[in-house]
Design an enzyme around this catalytic site. Structure first.
Site, PDB file in Angstrom:
ATOM      1  N   PHE A   1     -21.566   6.486  -3.031  1.00  0.00           N
ATOM      2  CA  PHE A   1     -20.034   7.077  -3.404  1.00  0.00           C
ATOM      3  C   PHE A   1     -19.027   6.561  -2.609  1.00  0.00           C
ATOM      4  O   PHE A   1     -19.071   6.212  -1.168  1.00  0.00           O
ATOM      5  CB  PHE A   1     -20.117   8.552  -2.880  1.00  0.00           C
ATOM      6  CG  PHE A   1     -18.819   9.205  -3.006  1.00  0.00           C
ATOM      7  CD1 PHE A   1     -18.190   9.362  -4.578  1.00  0.00           C
ATOM      8  CD2 PHE A   1     -17.886   9.840  -2.196  1.00  0.00           C
ATOM      9  CE1 PHE A   1     -16.983   9.828  -4.823  1.00  0.00           C
ATOM     10  CE2 PHE A   1     -16.712  10.189  -2.441  1.00  0.00           C
ATOM     11  CZ  PHE A   1     -16.212  10.493  -3.889  1.00  0.00           C
ATOM     12  N   GLN A   2     -17.863   6.064  -3.209  1.00  0.00           N
ATOM     13  CA  GLN A   2     -16.836   5.141  -2.704  1.00  0.00           C
ATOM     14  C   GLN A   2     -17.284   3.781  -2.046  1.00  0.00           C
ATOM     15  O   GLN A   2     -16.480   3.620  -0.886  1.00  0.00           O
ATOM     16  CB  GLN A   2     -16.071   6.143  -1.771  1.00  0.00           C
ATOM     17  CG  GLN A   2     -15.301   7.096  -2.754  1.00  0.00           C
ATOM     18  CD  GLN A   2     -14.228   7.902  -1.979  1.00  0.00           C
ATOM     19  OE1 GLN A   2     -14.129   7.751  -0.729  1.00  0.00           O
ATOM     20  NE2 GLN A   2     -13.254   8.339  -2.783  1.00  0.00           N
TER      21      GLN A   2
ATOM     22  N   LYS B   1     -18.649   3.304   8.490  1.00  0.00           N
ATOM     23  CA  LYS B   1     -18.363   4.794   9.065  1.00  0.00           C
ATOM     24  C   LYS B   1     -19.362   4.747  10.253  1.00  0.00           C
ATOM     25  O   LYS B   1     -18.863   5.309  11.146  1.00  0.00           O
ATOM     26  CB  LYS B   1     -18.599   5.699   8.106  1.00  0.00           C
ATOM     27  CG  LYS B   1     -18.111   7.150   8.429  1.00  0.00           C
ATOM     28  CD  LYS B   1     -18.196   8.321   7.439  1.00  0.00           C
ATOM     29  CE  LYS B   1     -17.695   9.411   7.970  1.00  0.00           C
ATOM     30  NZ  LYS B   1     -17.662  10.704   6.946  1.00  0.00           N
TER      31      LYS B   1
ATOM     32  N   MET C   1      13.708  -9.672 -16.923  1.00  0.00           N
ATOM     33  CA  MET C   1      13.171 -11.163 -16.907  1.00  0.00           C
ATOM     34  C   MET C   1      12.256 -11.353 -17.897  1.00  0.00           C
ATOM     35  O   MET C   1      12.150 -12.424 -18.560  1.00  0.00           O
ATOM     36  CB  MET C   1      12.511 -11.265 -15.498  1.00  0.00           C
ATOM     37  CG  MET C   1      12.116 -12.781 -15.367  1.00  0.00           C
ATOM     38  SD  MET C   1      13.824 -13.573 -15.388  1.00  0.00           S
ATOM     39  CE  MET C   1      14.210 -13.826 -13.597  1.00  0.00           C
TER      40      MET C   1
ATOM     41  N   GLU D   1      -2.031   3.577  -1.215  1.00  0.00           N
ATOM     42  CA  GLU D   1      -2.444   2.404  -0.687  1.00  0.00           C
ATOM     43  C   GLU D   1      -1.585   1.038  -0.751  1.00  0.00           C
ATOM     44  O   GLU D   1      -1.670   0.416   0.267  1.00  0.00           O
ATOM     45  CB  GLU D   1      -3.919   2.244  -0.358  1.00  0.00           C
ATOM     46  CG  GLU D   1      -4.590   3.267   0.092  1.00  0.00           C
ATOM     47  CD  GLU D   1      -4.950   4.368  -0.856  1.00  0.00           C
ATOM     48  OE1 GLU D   1      -4.616   4.319  -2.025  1.00  0.00           O
ATOM     49  OE2 GLU D   1      -5.986   5.387  -0.375  1.00  0.00           O
TER      50      GLU D   1
HETATM   51  C1  LIG Z   1       3.048  -6.137 -11.117  1.00  0.00           C
HETATM   52  C2  LIG Z   1       3.898  -6.871 -12.088  1.00  0.00           C
HETATM   53  N1  LIG Z   1       3.460  -6.947 -13.181  1.00  0.00           N
HETATM   54  C3  LIG Z   1       4.024  -7.614 -14.235  1.00  0.00           C
HETATM   55  C4  LIG Z   1       5.092  -8.665 -13.756  1.00  0.00           C
HETATM   56  C5  LIG Z   1       5.789  -9.529 -14.682  1.00  0.00           C
HETATM   57  N2  LIG Z   1       7.117  -9.154 -14.676  1.00  0.00           N
HETATM   58  C6  LIG Z   1       8.087 -10.073 -13.911  1.00  0.00           C
HETATM   59  S1  LIG Z   1       9.729  -9.471 -13.953  1.00  0.00           S
HETATM   60  C7  LIG Z   1       9.204  -8.348 -14.966  1.00  0.00           C
HETATM   61  C8  LIG Z   1      10.195  -7.300 -15.350  1.00  0.00           C
HETATM   62  C9  LIG Z   1      10.771  -6.627 -14.212  1.00  0.00           C
HETATM   63  O1  LIG Z   1      11.623  -5.380 -14.431  1.00  0.00           O
HETATM   64  P1  LIG Z   1      12.739  -4.825 -13.765  1.00  0.00           P
HETATM   65  O2  LIG Z   1      11.970  -4.455 -12.662  1.00  0.00           O
HETATM   66  O3  LIG Z   1      13.448  -3.927 -14.469  1.00  0.00           O
HETATM   67  O4  LIG Z   1      13.650  -6.069 -13.366  1.00  0.00           O
HETATM   68  P2  LIG Z   1      14.692  -6.739 -14.259  1.00  0.00           P
HETATM   69  O5  LIG Z   1      14.222  -8.101 -14.616  1.00  0.00           O
HETATM   70  O6  LIG Z   1      14.927  -5.836 -15.491  1.00  0.00           O
HETATM   71  O7  LIG Z   1      15.907  -6.881 -13.306  1.00  0.00           O
HETATM   72  C10 LIG Z   1       7.832  -8.392 -15.366  1.00  0.00           C
HETATM   73  C11 LIG Z   1       7.275  -7.101 -16.081  1.00  0.00           C
HETATM   74  C12 LIG Z   1       5.323  -8.649 -12.206  1.00  0.00           C
HETATM   75  N3  LIG Z   1       5.881  -9.706 -11.855  1.00  0.00           N
HETATM   76  N4  LIG Z   1       4.690  -7.829 -11.484  1.00  0.00           N
END
Ligand SMILES: Cc1ncc(C[n+]2csc(CCOP(=O)(O)OP(=O)(O)O)c2C)c(N)n1
Ligand SMILES: [Mg+2]
Lengths: 164, 582
Positions: B114-115, B164, B488, B52
Site C-alpha cells: 500500500f502506497q 518507515k 500564451m 505536495e
Molecule cells: C503544467 C503546465 N501545463 C501546460 C503548460 C503549457 N502552457 C504554457 S503557457 C500556458 C497558458 C497559461 O495560461 P495563464 O496562466 O492564464 O497565463 P497567460 O498566458 O494567459 O498569461 C499553458 C497551458 C505549462 N507551461 N505548464
C-alpha cells in the site's frame, strides 16, 4: 565511430541504474556493457561500448562524470588498448565426421570445450569481438544452437592505469 | 555523553544541525514516525501545505530567495509522486532542494505494498542525486552528503527515500553529526583555469562588438557584484536570460534587456551581430539560441559555467572556462585590469557598437511607460498592470511568476535590480509555480514585499494553497493578469494555427475570484480600467493591507500578444514585432 569507455563507479546499489538511465534519457546508445567489482571491492568497473563522434563522446563523458557515483571515465579507444570478450556457444555436433570437424575448428580458435553431449559441444571462446564472429562463421549458422556473450571488457596497454 | 535517538529523531536532528528552519510537507502513513519526531521539537518549523507539489515549489521559492536549500517532507506513494513536478522544476533551474520522501518498510519494498512507489526510480532523471536509507545509523551521513551535493557545483534537488522501519521510535541509535564531508567521486570545480581566464580577458579586450550574456548561474552563484564590476570596467553591453534577470540593474543604460524568444529587439540583434559573446552561468537554452545553426554567426564564444556538461552542449565554446561564476568573474576582472595596459579597449569600435545598439533600441525598444497606450478594445493592457506594480513597489519587491504571457510581460517590464528578486520556472515552465513559490519566499523573508504575477490559468493549478496562506497569515500580493484564456497557447494558435483556439479558452467557466479569495479570508480587488488599476494597486500595497494577502484581479485585453517573438527556426535577429508584421 565505435568507442569503448572504461568507467570506475562506486560499488553501490543503484549506481549502475543511473549510468543506464543516463544513456536512455540522453538518447545515447549502448552496444554492450560489462560490469563487476575491481580489486577494490568498493569500486566497480564498467566497460561500455557505444557509438559516436568526438563531440558526442565528449558530451557522454561529461554527463557520466556528472553522476555523483562515477569516479573516473576514460575513452579506451583514444589510445592503445586490449579488448576481450567471452562467448559460450552450444554447437550441434552429430556423427563422427561432424564432431571431429567442430572440434578441430575449436582448437584452431583456441576455444575450450566445456561441456559435451552425444549431440553437442559447448565451447568457451575468448578474444576480440572479431574473433568471436570469425569463429561463428567458421562453425556455420546451421550448427549453432545457442550463443551467449559477455560483451567487451577493455584495458589500456602499457603501464598506464585507470586509477582514482 | 552520547545521545540515543530513533531514526525519525535522527533525521530531524540532522536537519537542525544543517541549520534548517523550515520544512514544507504533508503527512501520511509511512511518514508518521518522522512527523512524531517533528512534534517533539521546536527548532524546525513545519509548514503544512495543501498539495505536495506546492510544498516543492515553496521549498524552491525559499531556496531561490535565500540560496539555502529548501526542504520538503512527503509521504510515500502519492505524496512522493505529487512532489515530482516540483522536483523537476528545481532540477531544470539548478535549485538546491532536499526532498525527504517516506517509503514503505524494507520488508515489503517490492511487493506493491500500500502506497509503495519506486521513488528513487521515478525521480532518477530529475535529481542531482538520491539516497535510500538502509539503516537509521547512516541518516546523519546521508543528510550531510545530501546538503553538500545539493548546494555545491551546479546545485540541484536531492531525494532521500526513508523506509518507515528506519524511523522506528523503538529502535535507538547513537547520534552524532559529521563535521565535514569529502567524496572521492564528487569534486566540483572551485575556481576557473587561470590560463583560460587570461585568454578570455585578451579576447575581450580585442573585441569590437562584444556582448555579455549572463544567466541564472550568476544569481545562483551570488556573483552579481562581480558581474557588474566586469561590465563597468569594460563598458560592454550586457543582456540577461530569463533566469539571470536581476543580476544586472534592469534600468541601467548598459543593460539591453532580456534576450531570447521574447527578448528585446536590441538584445537579440546585438547578440546576432556580435563578434564576441561572454556567456556566464547561462546554458544556451533553445529559448535563447533559436536555431543553433544560425546562432550568432560571427561570434567567438567564451563560456563560463560551473557544469562542464553545459559547455559546448548546444553551441561550441571557443574559450571554455569551468568554474563558479563568482571566483571566475573575480579573476577575470583582475586579468582584464592586468591586460588593459598591453591591450587597451578598442574604444572607437565599442562606441560605434553602442551607436548601433542605440539605433535598435530607438527603433523597437520596449516602451517602459504605456500608461497612455490604448488597446483596440479599450481594455486594460497587461503591460500597464506590470508597470503599475513596478512603480508602486519601487522596483524592489520579490516577484514570482507563473508561466504564460503574464510571465513574459513581468520579465520584460518589471525591471529587476537585484539577483534573487525575480523567481520563475524558466527551464521546466511549470504553471502553478507562482503562488507556492511566493509563499516560500515570504517564509524566507517575512518582512519583504512579495508579489506573485500570475494568470488565471496558472493560478488555478495551485490555488488550494490560499488555505495555507490563511493558516500562516502570508501577506502575499497576487496580481492576476486575467485574460480569461490560456493566453500564451492562444497567442501561438493566433500565430501558427490560423486563430483556431483549440482548448485554450474557458471564459464562461471562471470562478468569481473575489468571492473565491474572500472565502479564504483574504482581500480581493478587481480592476478593469487604468484608473481602477491605479487605485487598486495603491490600496493593495498600502500600509493598511501590509499584513493581508491581497489578490488583484486585473481584467486585461485577451487579444494582446507578447512581442518581440523570435521566428521559430530562424536566427536571433528574426523577430516578429507586432501583430501582422510577420
Ligand atoms: C503544467 C503546465 N501545463 C501546460 C503548460 C503549457 N502552457 C504554457 S503557457 C500556458 C497558458 C497559461 O495560461 P495563464 O496562466 O492564464 O497565463 P497567460 O498566458 O494567459 O498569461 C499553458 C497551458 C505549462 N507551461 N505548464
Ligand atoms: Mg490567462
Amino acid at each position: 565511430m565505435r568507442r569503448l569507455l572504461a568507467v570506475l563507479l562506486e560499488n553501490e546499489a543503484g549506481a549502475l541504474s543511473r549510468v543506464i538511465g543516463l544513456f536512455a534519457q540522453r538518447n545515447y546508445n549502448i552496444e554492450s556493457l560489462t560490469v563487476a567489482p575491481t580489486e577494490d571491492p568498493t569500486l566497480s568497473r564498467l566497460t561500455l561500448l557505444t557509438e559516436g563522434d568526438d563531440e558526442k563522446i565528449e558530451q557522454v563523458t561529461k554527463h557520466l562524470n556528472r553522476l555523483i557515483e562515477v569516479v573516473k571515465v576514460n575513452d579506451l579507444t583514444d589510445g592503445a588498448h586490449i579488448e576481450r570478450e567471452l562467448m559460450l556457444i552450444k554447437i550441434r555436433a552429430e556423427g563422427n565426421g561432424h564432431r571431429e570437424e567442430i572440434y578441430r575448428t575449436c582448437r584452431i580458435f583456441r576455444g575450450d570445450v566445456v561441456d559435451v553431449t552425444p549431440d553437442s559441444y559447448t565451447v568457451q571462446l575468448t578474444g576480440p569481438t572479431k574473433k568471436l564472429y570469425a569463429f561463428m562463421r567458421a562453425i556455420g549458422e546451421t550448427s549453432i544452437l545457442e550463443v551467449v556473450r559477455t560483451g567487451v571488457s577493455g584495458i589500456g596497454r602499457g603501464d598506464k592505469i585507470l586509477e582514482l | 555523553m552520547t545521545e540515543m535517538l530513533s531514526g525519525g529523531e535522527i533525521l530531524i536532528r540532522a536537519l537542525q544541525d544543517e541549520g534548517v528552519e523550515h520544512i514544507f510537507g504533508y503527512p501520511g502513513g509511512a511518514a508518521l514516525h518522522i512527523y512524531d519526531a517533528l512534534f517533539k521539537q521546536q527548532r524546525v518549523e513545519h509548514i503544512l501545505v495543501r498539495h505536495e507539489q506546492a510544498a516543492t515549489h515553496m521549498a524552491d521559492g525559499y531556496a531561490r530567495a535565500t540560496g539555502n536549500p529548501g526542504v520538503v517532507l512527503v509521504t510515500s506513494g502519492p505524496g512522493a509522486t505529487n512532489a515530482i513536478t516540483g522536483i523537476a522544476t528545481a532540477y531544470m533551474d539548478s535549485i538546491p532542494m532536499i526532498v525527504i520522501s517516506a517509503q514503505v518498510p524494507h520488508d515489503v519494498i517490492g511487493t506493491d505494498a500500500f502506497q509503495e512507489t519506486d521513488m528513487i526510480g521515478i525521480s532518477r532523471p530529475i535529481v542531482k542525486h538520491s539516497f535510500i536509507v538502509r539503516s537509521a545509523s547512516e541518516i546523519p551521513w546521508l543528510v550531510k552528503q545530501a546538503f553538500y551535493i545539493s548546494t555545491t557545483g551546479r546545485p540541484g534537488p536531492i531525494v532521500i527515500d526513508v523506509p518507515k522501519d528506519t524511523t522506528d521510535p523503538n529502535e535507538l541509535f547513537e547520534y552524532s553529526y559529521p563535521k565535514s564531508v569529502s567524496l572521492r567521486s564528487y569534486k566540483p570545480a572551485l575556481k576557473g583555469h587561470t590560463g583560460q581566464i587570461r585568454k578570455a580577458a585578451v579576447a575581450m579586450l580585442k573585441a569590437k562588438r562584444p556582448v555579455i550574456y549572463a544567466g541564472g548561474g550568476v544569481v545562483q552563484g551570488g556573483a552579481e557584484e562581480e558581474l557588474v564590476k566586469v561590465a563597468r570596467l569594460t563598458g560592454f553591453p550586457i543582456t540577461n536570460t530569463l533566469m539571470g534577470l536581476g543580476s544586472f540593474p534592469g534600468d541601467d543604460p548598459q543593460f539591453l534587456g532580456m534576450l531570447g524568444m521574447h527578448g528585446t529587439y536590441e538584445s537579440n540583434n546585438a547578440m546576432h551581430h556580435s563578434d564576441l559573446i561572454i556567456a556566464v552561468g547561462a546554458r544556451f537554452d533553445d529559448r535563447v539560441t533559436n536555431n543553433p545553426v544560425k546562432f550568432c554567426p560571427g561570434a567567438t564564444i567564451i563560456h563560463i559555467d560551473v557544469d562542464p556538461a553545459s559547455i559546448s552542449k548546444v553551441i561550441p565554446a571557443d574559450i571554455p572556462i569551468v568554474g563558479p561564476a563568482k571566483p571566475v568573474l573575480t579573476e577575470l576582472h583582475a586579468a582584464l585590469e592586468a591586460e588593459l595596459e598591453k591591450h587597451p579597449i578598442d574604444q572607437s569600435s565599442l562606441d560605434e557598437w553602442w551607436r548601433r545598439i542605440q539605433l535598435w533600441r530607438d527603433e523597437h525598444g520596449l516602451d517602459h511607460d504605456q500608461r497612455s497606450r490604448k488597446s483596440e478594445s479599450g481594455q486594460l493592457l497587461p503591460q500597464q498592470v506590470i508597470q503599475a506594480v513596478y512603480r508602486e513597489t519601487n522596483g524592489d519587491a520579490f516577484v514570482t511568476s507563473d508561466v504564460g504571457q503574464h510571465q513574459m510581460f513581468a520579465a520584460q517590464y518589471y525591471r529587476f535590480s537585484k539577483g534573487r528578486q525575480w523567481i520563475n520556472s524558466g527551464g521546466l515552465g511549470t504553471m502553478g509555480f507562482g503562488l507556492p513559490a511566493a509563499m516560500g519566499v515570504q517564509f524566507a523573508v517575512p518582512d519583504a514585499t512579495v508579489v506573485c504575477i500570475t494568470g488565471e490559468g496558472s493560478f488555478m493549478m495551485n490555488m488550494q494553497e490560499l488555505s495555507t496562506c490563511m493558516q500562516y497569515a502570508l501577506p502575499i500580493k497576487v496580481v492576476n493578469l486575467n485574460n480569461q484564456a490560456l493566453g500564451m497557447v492562444k497567442q501561438w494558435q493566433d500565430m501558427q494555427y490560423g486563430g483556431r483556439y483549440s482548448h485554450s479558452t474557458y471564459s464562461d467557466a471562471l470562478p468569481d475570484f473575489e468571492q473565491l479569495i474572500e472565502s479564504f479570508g483574504h482581500c480581493s480587488f478587481t480592476a478593469r480600467s487604468i484608473d481602477e488599476l491605479d487605485a487598486v494597486v495603491e490600496e493593495a500595497f498600502s500600509p493598511a493591507l501590509k499584513d493581508k494577502l491581497v489578490f488583484i484581479n486585473a481584467y486585461v485585453d485577451p487579444d494582446e500578444h507578447v512581442y518581440p517573438m523570435f521566428v521559430r527556426g530562424g536566427s536571433l535577429e528574426d523577430m516578429v514585432l507586432s501583430k501582422g508584421s510577420a
